[in-house]
Design a protein around this motif. Structure first.
Motif, PDB file in Angstrom:
ATOM      1  N   ALA A  32       0.836  -1.216   0.000  1.00  0.00           N
ATOM      2  CA  ALA A  32       0.000   0.000   0.000  1.00  0.00           C
ATOM      3  C   ALA A  32       0.859   1.251   0.000  1.00  0.00           C
ATOM      4  O   ALA A  32       0.566   2.220  -0.708  1.00  0.00           O
ATOM      5  CB  ALA A  32      -0.930  -0.016   1.218  1.00  0.00           C
ATOM      6  N   TYR A  33       1.943   1.259   0.793  1.00  0.00           N
ATOM      7  CA  TYR A  33       2.797   2.440   0.848  1.00  0.00           C
ATOM      8  C   TYR A  33       3.417   2.726  -0.514  1.00  0.00           C
ATOM      9  O   TYR A  33       3.494   3.876  -0.952  1.00  0.00           O
ATOM     10  CB  TYR A  33       3.910   2.248   1.879  1.00  0.00           C
ATOM     11  CG  TYR A  33       3.439   2.047   3.306  1.00  0.00           C
ATOM     12  CD1 TYR A  33       2.217   2.556   3.740  1.00  0.00           C
ATOM     13  CD2 TYR A  33       4.213   1.341   4.216  1.00  0.00           C
ATOM     14  CE1 TYR A  33       1.782   2.360   5.046  1.00  0.00           C
ATOM     15  CE2 TYR A  33       3.791   1.147   5.529  1.00  0.00           C
ATOM     16  CZ  TYR A  33       2.582   1.653   5.931  1.00  0.00           C
ATOM     17  OH  TYR A  33       2.154   1.474   7.217  1.00  0.00           O
ATOM     18  N   ARG A  34       3.862   1.669  -1.207  1.00  0.00           N
ATOM     19  CA  ARG A  34       4.480   1.885  -2.510  1.00  0.00           C
ATOM     20  C   ARG A  34       3.461   2.350  -3.541  1.00  0.00           C
ATOM     21  O   ARG A  34       3.752   3.192  -4.400  1.00  0.00           O
ATOM     22  CB  ARG A  34       5.150   0.588  -3.002  1.00  0.00           C
ATOM     23  CG  ARG A  34       6.376   0.184  -2.220  1.00  0.00           C
ATOM     24  CD  ARG A  34       7.520   1.172  -2.368  1.00  0.00           C
ATOM     25  NE  ARG A  34       7.914   1.362  -3.754  1.00  0.00           N
ATOM     26  CZ  ARG A  34       8.749   0.567  -4.406  1.00  0.00           C
ATOM     27  NH1 ARG A  34       9.277  -0.483  -3.809  1.00  0.00           N
ATOM     28  NH2 ARG A  34       9.062   0.808  -5.662  1.00  0.00           N
ATOM     29  N   MET A  35       2.232   1.826  -3.474  1.00  0.00           N
ATOM     30  CA  MET A  35       1.189   2.257  -4.407  1.00  0.00           C
ATOM     31  C   MET A  35       0.794   3.709  -4.162  1.00  0.00           C
ATOM     32  O   MET A  35       0.412   4.423  -5.093  1.00  0.00           O
ATOM     33  CB  MET A  35      -0.049   1.363  -4.274  1.00  0.00           C
ATOM     34  CG  MET A  35       0.151  -0.050  -4.772  1.00  0.00           C
ATOM     35  SD  MET A  35      -1.326  -1.062  -4.537  1.00  0.00           S
ATOM     36  CE  MET A  35      -2.429  -0.311  -5.739  1.00  0.00           C
ATOM     37  N   ALA A  36       0.900   4.148  -2.911  1.00  0.00           N
ATOM     38  CA  ALA A  36       0.482   5.503  -2.571  1.00  0.00           C
ATOM     39  C   ALA A  36       1.592   6.528  -2.736  1.00  0.00           C
ATOM     40  O   ALA A  36       1.340   7.723  -2.667  1.00  0.00           O
ATOM     41  CB  ALA A  36      -0.024   5.552  -1.123  1.00  0.00           C
ATOM     42  N   SER A  37       2.815   6.075  -2.955  1.00  0.00           N
ATOM     43  CA  SER A  37       3.955   6.989  -2.972  1.00  0.00           C
ATOM     44  C   SER A  37       4.041   7.760  -4.272  1.00  0.00           C
ATOM     45  O   SER A  37       4.150   7.188  -5.346  1.00  0.00           O
ATOM     46  CB  SER A  37       5.258   6.211  -2.763  1.00  0.00           C
ATOM     47  OG  SER A  37       5.282   5.614  -1.494  1.00  0.00           O
ATOM     48  N   ALA A  38       4.019   9.090  -4.175  1.00  0.00           N
ATOM     49  CA  ALA A  38       4.153   9.928  -5.367  1.00  0.00           C
ATOM     50  C   ALA A  38       5.598  10.208  -5.690  1.00  0.00           C
ATOM     51  O   ALA A  38       5.913  10.726  -6.738  1.00  0.00           O
ATOM     52  CB  ALA A  38       3.409  11.253  -5.162  1.00  0.00           C
ATOM     53  N   GLY A  39       6.520   9.863  -4.775  1.00  0.00           N
ATOM     54  CA  GLY A  39       7.927  10.148  -5.035  1.00  0.00           C
ATOM     55  C   GLY A  39       8.756   8.891  -5.156  1.00  0.00           C
ATOM     56  O   GLY A  39       9.971   8.943  -5.189  1.00  0.00           O
ATOM     57  N   SER A  40       8.118   7.727  -5.192  1.00  0.00           N
ATOM     58  CA  SER A  40       8.859   6.481  -5.247  1.00  0.00           C
ATOM     59  C   SER A  40       9.140   6.096  -6.685  1.00  0.00           C
ATOM     60  O   SER A  40       8.863   6.831  -7.621  1.00  0.00           O
ATOM     61  CB  SER A  40       8.036   5.369  -4.591  1.00  0.00           C
ATOM     62  OG  SER A  40       6.943   5.019  -5.421  1.00  0.00           O
ATOM     63  N   ALA A  41       9.664   4.892  -6.869  1.00  0.00           N
ATOM     64  CA  ALA A  41       9.961   4.410  -8.220  1.00  0.00           C
ATOM     65  C   ALA A  41       8.708   4.297  -9.071  1.00  0.00           C
ATOM     66  O   ALA A  41       8.765   4.295 -10.286  1.00  0.00           O
ATOM     67  CB  ALA A  41      10.648   3.043  -8.132  1.00  0.00           C
ATOM     68  N   LEU A  42       7.548   4.222  -8.408  1.00  0.00           N
ATOM     69  CA  LEU A  42       6.296   4.148  -9.166  1.00  0.00           C
ATOM     70  C   LEU A  42       5.904   5.505  -9.727  1.00  0.00           C
ATOM     71  O   LEU A  42       5.080   5.592 -10.618  1.00  0.00           O
ATOM     72  CB  LEU A  42       5.166   3.645  -8.257  1.00  0.00           C
ATOM     73  CG  LEU A  42       5.303   2.220  -7.724  1.00  0.00           C
ATOM     74  CD1 LEU A  42       4.115   1.903  -6.853  1.00  0.00           C
ATOM     75  CD2 LEU A  42       5.420   1.228  -8.847  1.00  0.00           C
ATOM     76  N   GLY A  43       6.456   6.581  -9.184  1.00  0.00           N
ATOM     77  CA  GLY A  43       6.101   7.919  -9.650  1.00  0.00           C
ATOM     78  C   GLY A  43       4.694   8.312  -9.276  1.00  0.00           C
ATOM     79  O   GLY A  43       4.090   9.159  -9.905  1.00  0.00           O
ATOM     80  N   GLY A  44       4.146   7.749  -8.216  1.00  0.00           N
ATOM     81  CA  GLY A  44       2.783   8.060  -7.809  1.00  0.00           C
ATOM     82  C   GLY A  44       1.843   6.945  -8.223  1.00  0.00           C
ATOM     83  O   GLY A  44       2.249   5.925  -8.742  1.00  0.00           O
ATOM     84  N   ILE A  45       0.577   7.116  -7.947  1.00  0.00           N
ATOM     85  CA  ILE A  45      -0.405   6.138  -8.409  1.00  0.00           C
ATOM     86  C   ILE A  45      -0.488   6.233  -9.931  1.00  0.00           C
ATOM     87  O   ILE A  45      -0.637   7.312 -10.488  1.00  0.00           O
ATOM     88  CB  ILE A  45      -1.785   6.423  -7.790  1.00  0.00           C
ATOM     89  CG1 ILE A  45      -1.773   6.055  -6.303  1.00  0.00           C
ATOM     90  CG2 ILE A  45      -2.872   5.645  -8.506  1.00  0.00           C
ATOM     91  CD1 ILE A  45      -3.099   6.236  -5.637  1.00  0.00           C
ATOM     92  N   THR A  46      -0.369   5.102 -10.593  1.00  0.00           N
ATOM     93  CA  THR A  46      -0.510   5.070 -12.044  1.00  0.00           C
ATOM     94  C   THR A  46      -1.916   4.592 -12.379  1.00  0.00           C
ATOM     95  O   THR A  46      -2.272   3.451 -12.095  1.00  0.00           O
ATOM     96  CB  THR A  46       0.533   4.136 -12.682  1.00  0.00           C
ATOM     97  OG1 THR A  46       1.840   4.597 -12.357  1.00  0.00           O
ATOM     98  CG2 THR A  46       0.360   4.101 -14.199  1.00  0.00           C
ATOM     99  N   VAL A  47      -2.707   5.482 -12.936  1.00  0.00           N
ATOM    100  CA  VAL A  47      -4.073   5.147 -13.327  1.00  0.00           C
ATOM    101  C   VAL A  47      -4.109   5.006 -14.843  1.00  0.00           C
ATOM    102  O   VAL A  47      -3.826   5.964 -15.570  1.00  0.00           O
ATOM    103  CB  VAL A  47      -5.074   6.234 -12.869  1.00  0.00           C
ATOM    104  CG1 VAL A  47      -6.493   5.845 -13.268  1.00  0.00           C
ATOM    105  CG2 VAL A  47      -4.975   6.446 -11.371  1.00  0.00           C
TER     106      VAL A  47
END
Length: 490
Positions: free
Chosen positions: A292-307
């Motif tokens: 959940a933390y990684r999905m919610a992170s806007a500054g992580s490697a995910l760049g935020g939630i990707t919709v």
């Protein structure tokens, strides 16, 4: 001007928090965040420095939590629903912050400021923060797959449809607030070689997309035992291991891993299954909120939630306008990536702190939402209507940028935008974002829309709502909110 705003904040509230956009929490191998600059300020009332010192300490605790949260879940404070999480976490501040030591104290006027060092355990956040983040994400859908070799007895007969390991995982994720996809459908779609499920990421992602799962959780388990005879008694020694990994469906990013293993001494019966069951619980506890933390992170490697957004019935000339309107709405808080345009269907990824529901709400002004999950949206452009109260896609637009300083948080920015929407009515659209104590609001009209409010009219309206106006021209309004950080004063 920023110094003036800071002075207003301090004088208007008993306790103020000194915020910094640069998080200085350092995480060690034991998942503990060390903060060397937790800062808090408080007003000295009636000469009572002891009371002000205690208030400043509490404010420093909140600052430490903000900095630890900013490192654990980057970008979470920009979310529209963060205020409810913030209040719940702050209420537990004294239990979360450990080993607080004051390193400096300063009195300026009637304001006492302290700086200190402390530590915050990542694990201590889970019971408070984890469920709130899962709820904030819209309860993501999870597909669970177990790569488990068949036992000897199962080789002689058909293996059970759902293994005990799979049942345990489903139960733990459901209790945490995740939604579980239909596992019978998953098994039918996968048709995986059980011995290779853990490594067959491409097939897993294909099945997960079909089932609209946001996350795939794959478990690989092994267990075994050896035996010997001691004084005529057969003895067993067992071992087992569990590996978990989570993959985000739309991006194929691996967003978490965990493992557990163990063995027993010699005993009267094999117990590898018990080791695996215990390992599942331990590994799941380690990974369940990390996802959940990684999905919610806007500054992580995910760049935020990707919709992932698919919009049908979009002509080619619509594409640029759709993307432009989305970028204006997101502001600097998000990005748009065009994946494909085929057969009048636009496919884009919206990467931002906004949830899929937020994005769908914005798109609903000009598109019918056909399906929605935590990270996917399918929509269709609405047929043109002569009296549509929204800004039609493909029509030239006129925008007024409204910037209001001295705003407490994202909720305050949304409150300002909500009042402006009432004032604007059906003549245009209002979008907002929040950054660095400033509400950035855009009022957008279709060209020559009836009932348009001018920048001057918007300025007059804001003055009536306790806003000081610094400047106005045809395309912008700039001002700042009167009052302190105690909330929006409507």
């Amino acid at each position: 001007m920023k110094k003036f705003f800071a002075l207003l904040l301090v004088s208007a509230c008993f306790v103020s928090l000194v915020l910094s956009p640069a998080y200085s929490a350092v995480r060690n191998q034991n998942s503990t965040y060390f903060i060397d600059d937790a800062v808090g300020s408080a007003q000295i009332k009636n000469g009572n420095k002891a009371a002000a010192r205690e208030d400043a300490r509490r404010a420093a605790y909140r600052d430490a939590i903000d900095k630890a949260l900013g490192s654990l879940v980057p970008g979470i404070s920009e979310r529209t629903t963060y205020s409810t999480i913030e209040n719940r976490v702050y209420s537990q501040a004294s239990g979360l912050v450990k080993n607080f030591k004051v390193t400096s104290e300063n009195i300026e006027g009637d304001t006492l400021t302290i700086t200190g060092t402390c530590s915050v355990s990542e694990k201590s956040f889970d019971g408070i923060l984890g469920p709130e983040v899962i709820s904030m994400l819209g309860n993501p859908r999870v597909m669970i797959v177990v790569d488990q070799p068949a036992a000897d007895d199962d080789k002689k007969k058909k293996a059970p449809a759902i293994s005990p390991v799979e049942t345990e995982l489903m139960s733990l994720f459901e209790k945490a607030g995740y939604l579980i996809v239909d596992m019978d459908q998953a098994r039918t779609l996968l048709a995986l070689d059980k011995s290779n499920a853990y490594n067959d990421t491409e097939k897993l992602i294909g099945a997960a997309k079909t089932l609209r799962a946001d996350v795939i959780v794959v478990a690989k388990t092994t267990s075994g035992s050896s035996s010997t005879t001691v004084h005529g008694v057969k003895m067993y020694r067992s071992s087992g291991s569990v590996q978990l990994k989570a993959v985000q469906t739309q991006t194929a990013y691996q967003i978490g891993t965990a493992s557990s293993s163990g063995s027993t001494g010699w005993g009267g019966s094999p117990s590898g299954g018990k080791i695996v069951s215990n390992g599942i619980r331990k590994a799941t506890e380690e990974i369940i909120y990390k996802i959940a933390y990684r999905m919610a992170s806007a500054g992580s490697a995910l760049g935020g939630i990707t919709v992932n957004v698919k919009i049908a019935n979009a002509s080619f000339r619509n594409v640029e306008t759709i993307e432009e309107q989305l970028r204006n709405w997101l502001g600097s808080a998000g990005e748009i990536f065009e994946r494909a345009y085929d057969n009048n269907t636009l496919e884009i990824d919206v990467v931002s702190p906004k949830t899929a529901r937020n994005v769908a709400s914005f798109l609903s002004d000009f598109a019918d939402i056909e399906s929605l999950t935590a990270q996917t949206i399918s929509a269709k452009i609405k047929p043109a209507t002569p009296n549509a109260p929204v800004v039609p896609v493909g029509v030239s637009t006129f925008s007024i940028a409204v910037k209001i300083g001295n705003v407490n948080n994202n909720k305050d920015a949304e409150d300002i935008a909500a009042e402006l929407r009432k004032f604007i009515g059906s003549s245009g659209e209002v979008s907002s974002s929040y950054a660095d104590t400033t509400a950035n609001i855009t009022v957008t009209y279709a060209e020559n829309a009836p009932g348009m409010k001018t920048a001057q009219e918007i300025s007059s309206f804001l003055k009536d709502q306790n806003i000081n106006i610094d400047s106005v021209d045809n395309n912008s309004v700039n001002g700042w909110r009167k009052g302190g950080i105690g909330g929006w004063l409507w």
